[in-house]
Write a protein that holds these residues in place. Structure first.
Motif: not given
Length: 143
Positions: A1-9, A24-31, A76-82, A101-103
């Protein structure tokens, strides 16, 4: 499942690494990969020891950093980032740029974090005025 964009400031508030990691931390985040850019006491453009700097930004800098984050996220659609870049006066040791960045896997997180940081440094219209111990100053990034 793709992660969301956190924030960019672009902000004048002090940056918090833990806030970025939490975003960026989610239950799916291994890194979770972080980049911390902090003010150092030297620079190739400075003749002497750097004591601090002032960051200033174009009024569109916030929009541009958001577009960069969105673009990197699309690549990089499988990451969550800020990502956040600070403006205003910073002393040596203060945080100027924080990215997280998490993935599920580290290679993807490392690649996305590097792409994010490199694009922010190259594309966001932010300039710095460096102050040196002898009172001299140098503008960096005006060209």
């Amino acid at each position: 499942m793709p992660g969301p964009l956190g924030f960019a400031l672009v902000t004048d508030a002090p940056l918090d690494v833990n806030e970025h990691v939490a975003a960026v931390s989610t239950p799916a985040s291994g890194a979770v990969v972080t980049f911390i850019g902090q003010v150092r006491d030297h620079d190739p453009d400075a003749a002497g020891r750097v004591t601090g700097l002032d960051y200033s930004a174009h009024p569109d800098a916030g929009r541009i950093i958001g577009e960069i984050a969105g673009r990197v996220r699309a690549q990089h659609p499988l990451v969550t980032l800020c990502v956040s870049h600070r403006i205003g006066h910073l002393d040596v040791g203060d945080l100027a740029l924080v990215a997280a960045v998490s993935s599920a896997h580290r290679a993807v997180a490392f690649a996305a974090c590097e792409a994010l940081v490199e694009a922010v440094k190259a594309e966001v219209p932010i300039w710095k005025k460096q102050y040196e111990a002898d009172g001299a100053h140098t503008w960096v990034g005006l060209t």
